[in-house]
Design an enzyme around this catalytic site. Structure first.
Site, mmCIF file in Angstrom:
data_model
loop_
_atom_site.group_PDB
_atom_site.id
_atom_site.type_symbol
_atom_site.label_atom_id
_atom_site.label_comp_id
_atom_site.label_asym_id
_atom_site.label_seq_id
_atom_site.Cartn_x
_atom_site.Cartn_y
_atom_site.Cartn_z
ATOM 1 N N LYS A 1 42.594 41.203 26.272
ATOM 2 C CA LYS A 1 41.733 40.230 26.946
ATOM 3 C C LYS A 1 41.087 40.913 28.135
ATOM 4 O O LYS A 1 41.735 41.249 29.116
ATOM 5 C CB LYS A 1 42.531 39.017 27.436
ATOM 6 C CG LYS A 1 41.653 38.004 28.184
ATOM 7 C CD LYS A 1 42.454 37.095 29.080
ATOM 8 C CE LYS A 1 41.564 36.102 29.835
ATOM 9 N NZ LYS A 1 40.601 36.786 30.762
ATOM 10 N N HIS A 2 39.784 41.125 28.038
ATOM 11 C CA HIS A 2 39.079 41.753 29.139
ATOM 12 C C HIS A 2 38.623 40.695 30.141
ATOM 13 O O HIS A 2 38.720 39.499 29.903
ATOM 14 C CB HIS A 2 37.893 42.574 28.625
ATOM 15 C CG HIS A 2 37.736 43.873 29.353
ATOM 16 N ND1 HIS A 2 37.808 43.966 30.726
ATOM 17 C CD2 HIS A 2 37.507 45.141 28.907
ATOM 18 C CE1 HIS A 2 37.630 45.227 31.089
ATOM 19 N NE2 HIS A 2 37.459 45.962 30.013
ATOM 20 N N CYS B 1 41.542 49.104 43.764
ATOM 21 C CA CYS B 1 42.824 48.643 44.300
ATOM 22 C C CYS B 1 43.502 49.720 45.126
ATOM 23 O O CYS B 1 44.189 49.420 46.110
ATOM 24 C CB CYS B 1 43.723 48.165 43.168
ATOM 25 S SG CYS B 1 43.917 49.376 41.848
ATOM 26 N N GLY C 1 45.107 43.239 37.965
ATOM 27 C CA GLY C 1 44.271 42.210 38.561
ATOM 28 C C GLY C 1 44.801 41.768 39.912
ATOM 29 O O GLY C 1 45.466 42.530 40.619
ATOM 30 N N SER C 2 44.526 40.544 40.247
ATOM 31 C CA SER C 2 44.885 39.992 41.547
ATOM 32 C C SER C 2 46.360 39.620 41.598
ATOM 33 O O SER C 2 47.030 39.475 40.564
ATOM 34 C CB SER C 2 44.039 38.751 41.842
ATOM 35 O OG SER C 2 44.387 37.705 40.943
ATOM 36 N N GLU D 1 43.539 42.111 51.780
ATOM 37 C CA GLU D 1 42.836 43.218 51.136
ATOM 38 C C GLU D 1 41.342 42.928 51.171
ATOM 39 O O GLU D 1 40.896 41.873 50.721
ATOM 40 C CB GLU D 1 43.295 43.380 49.685
ATOM 41 C CG GLU D 1 42.542 44.473 48.939
ATOM 42 C CD GLU D 1 42.945 44.599 47.480
ATOM 43 O OE1 GLU D 1 42.669 45.645 46.882
ATOM 44 O OE2 GLU D 1 43.529 43.628 46.933
ATOM 45 N N TRP E 1 37.694 43.766 35.868
ATOM 46 C CA TRP E 1 36.294 44.149 35.724
ATOM 47 C C TRP E 1 35.944 45.446 36.432
ATOM 48 O O TRP E 1 34.921 46.063 36.131
ATOM 49 C CB TRP E 1 35.389 43.042 36.282
ATOM 50 C CG TRP E 1 35.790 42.580 37.660
ATOM 51 C CD1 TRP E 1 36.552 41.489 37.966
ATOM 52 C CD2 TRP E 1 35.499 43.220 38.907
ATOM 53 N NE1 TRP E 1 36.746 41.406 39.329
ATOM 54 C CE2 TRP E 1 36.116 42.458 39.936
ATOM 55 C CE3 TRP E 1 34.768 44.358 39.272
ATOM 56 C CZ2 TRP E 1 36.023 42.803 41.285
ATOM 57 C CZ3 TRP E 1 34.676 44.706 40.617
ATOM 58 C CH2 TRP E 1 35.302 43.925 41.608
ATOM 59 N N ASN E 2 36.757 45.901 37.393
ATOM 60 C CA ASN E 2 36.268 46.979 38.264
ATOM 61 C C ASN E 2 36.259 48.351 37.608
ATOM 62 O O ASN E 2 35.458 49.211 37.981
ATOM 63 C CB ASN E 2 37.048 47.007 39.596
ATOM 64 C CG ASN E 2 38.536 47.169 39.426
ATOM 65 O OD1 ASN E 2 39.109 46.845 38.382
ATOM 66 N ND2 ASN E 2 39.199 47.672 40.454
ATOM 67 N N GLU F 1 49.870 45.756 37.709
ATOM 68 C CA GLU F 1 49.163 46.614 38.656
ATOM 69 C C GLU F 1 48.218 45.705 39.412
ATOM 70 O O GLU F 1 47.205 45.267 38.867
ATOM 71 C CB GLU F 1 48.427 47.735 37.921
ATOM 72 C CG GLU F 1 48.051 48.889 38.835
ATOM 73 C CD GLU F 1 46.754 48.655 39.577
ATOM 74 O OE1 GLU F 1 46.819 48.194 40.751
ATOM 75 O OE2 GLU F 1 45.696 48.903 39.010
#
Length: 459
Positions: free
Chosen positions: A158-159, A270, A214-215, A364, A134-135, A236
């Site tokens: 897929k968003h 990130c 993502g995470s 983080e 989302w960022n 990533e």
């Protein structure tokens, strides 16, 4: 509420829900993307695929204000930064439109023995699945989709569940570009899928690769599934990037760069600088100046022209960051500055005296929280920079060029920026090591992630 919904983080208001895709519709989407690959993408000359991406770039530029407003509504990005993100996405698409043919050219191999010739010819793999965060709702998609469509692959996208409006806006851009240029209508297919459905997509033999931004948790789960089904994966993931200051001719400028590197995208990037490692003789002055400049950025209306810091992306993000900050304080970290959140508006916070025994040393912080560390030497700075499970980006500030390269060589990270922040560009590869992921996006290396480098040997 649906899995996919626009919840304005500045107000907490749910603006619209979007239904998830049915299992039947998902199978239709995979079939359509596969047909697009077989019937158009793998057959069309690279120039035609590049032309499609060039039109996608142009449509981003034409619709930049509309796209930016969507990002503000969905995840709280300031309007000025949202415009910049759309422009960057357009530049990334255009980069691959301009360079795709050259990057895809046959690569001759000099034979050590025998007659004839040999070369590497790049060929598409097929359908790829992209799982996006989302960022950066436009930029992240562009750096995955641009090179891979030029390569001849087709895309299932897929968003993030909180970005359905931007997801549909991107899909509309591709639909319009496909129609205008006579391409197949399913080169790019948006899917509002659940996690269980994504497992089905990864298992489908028509899908040849997966890219995830993502995470760590999401990346690990997807990588496990991809490995089980022998699918190529690019990851990533998170980062806790060090900003190392060893010497400077202009401390005020270095402080401003440090603030800019931490506050970009409301601190939710990130590859933002998150751990500030300062040589002993500069630490006290840096800490005072940094705290003053950083905390002067009070969170405010993201649509206002003067706003540098908007709200965090969601109530969950606000709760998580507040819990991390509270835990750091309880475990003994010194809080040089902090404030009380109002809704999702989270004031900047500065920590110091963080030790390896504390959770904050290894976590983080995804928001406007900075940790300051004092070191006595270059060697200590490098050791501290590497004492993290992450290895995405890093920043080195010094007036000594030899020292800069020496430190760059010593840092375990995918990227090192020397006396520079926020310098990302379409031609520069992006990616990390350790728990920050595998593979590279952007630049020429992105063209080689999901492609068949086919050897052709001629007698």
């Amino acid at each position: 509420m649906s899995d996919y919904a626009v919840v304005n983080p500045a107000t907490g208001e749910t603006l619209r829900d979007y239904p998830t895709i049915t299992d039947e519709e998902l199978q239709q989407a995979i079939t359509a993307a596969s047909a697009a690959h077989e019937e158009w993408s793998r057959r069309a000359p690279v120039a035609n695929r590049a032309a499609l991406i060039a039109r996608v770039a142009a449509l981003h530029t034409e619709r930049r204000e509309q796209l930016a407003e969507i990002a503000v509504r969905e995840m709280g990005k300031t309007y000025e930064q949202a415009l910049g993100e759309v422009d960057f996405a357009a530049a990334i698409y255009q980069y691959y439109a301009d360079n795709g043919e050259a990057f895809s050219a046959d690569e001759p191999i000099e034979l050590s023995d025998g007659t004839g010739s040999a070369f590497i010819r790049r060929a598409s793999l097929g359908v790829l699945l992209g799982i996006m965060p989302w960022n950066f709702p436009y930029y992240q998609v562009a750096r995955f989709v641009g090179p891979n469509v030029v390569n001849g692959n087709t895309i299932l996208l897929k968003h993030a569940p909180q970005c359905p409006e931007s997801a549909l806006a991107i899909a509309q851009i591709f639909d319009d570009a496909e129609t205008e240029l006579g391409a197949h209508d399913s080169v790019y297919v948006n899917i509002f899928a659940t996690n269980d459905q994504i497992a089905t997509v990864i298992a489908d033999p028509r899908v040849q690769g997966v890219s995830v931004t993502g995470s760590e948790r999401a990346g690990s789960a997807v990588a496990e599934l991809a490995g089980k089904h022998l699918k190529k994966v690019v990851l990533e993931l998170g980062g806790s990037d060090p900003f190392i200051l060893l010497s400077t001719d202009d401390l005020d400028a270095a402080v401003q760069d440090a603030v800019n590197a931490r506050i970009d995208n409301n601190g939710q990037s990130c590859n933002a600088a998150k751990r500030f490692i300062i040589i002993d003789e500069l630490f006290d002055d840096f800490a005072a100046k940094f705290t003053e400049v950083f905390t002067a950025n009070a969170p405010a209306d993201p649509m206002a022209e003067s706003t540098q810091l908007g709200p965090l992306s969601s109530a969950a993000a606000t709760e998580r960051l507040g819990e991390q900050l509270g835990r750091a304080k309880a475990q003994g970290a010194t809080i040089l500055a902090s404030g009380e959140p109002s809704g999702n508006f989270f004031p900047p916070a500065v920590l110091t005296d963080v030790t390896p025994e504390m959770d904050a040393f290894h976590e983080e912080f995804f928001g406007p929280v900075a940790s300051l560390y004092r070191v006595a030497s270059e060697e200590e700075a490098v050791r501290l920079a590497n004492d993290t499970p992450f290895g995405l980006g890093s920043y080195v500030y010094t007036t000594d060029q030899e020292q800069a390269l020496r430190v760059a060589d010593g840092i375990d990270a995918g990227m090192v920026w020397i006396n520079l922040v926020l310098g990302d560009a379409a031609e520069l590869p992006f990616g990390g090591v350790k728990r920050s992921g595998t593979g590279r996006e952007m630049g020429k290396p992105a063209m080689d992630e999901f492609v068949n480098k086919k050897l052709i040997r001629i007698a």
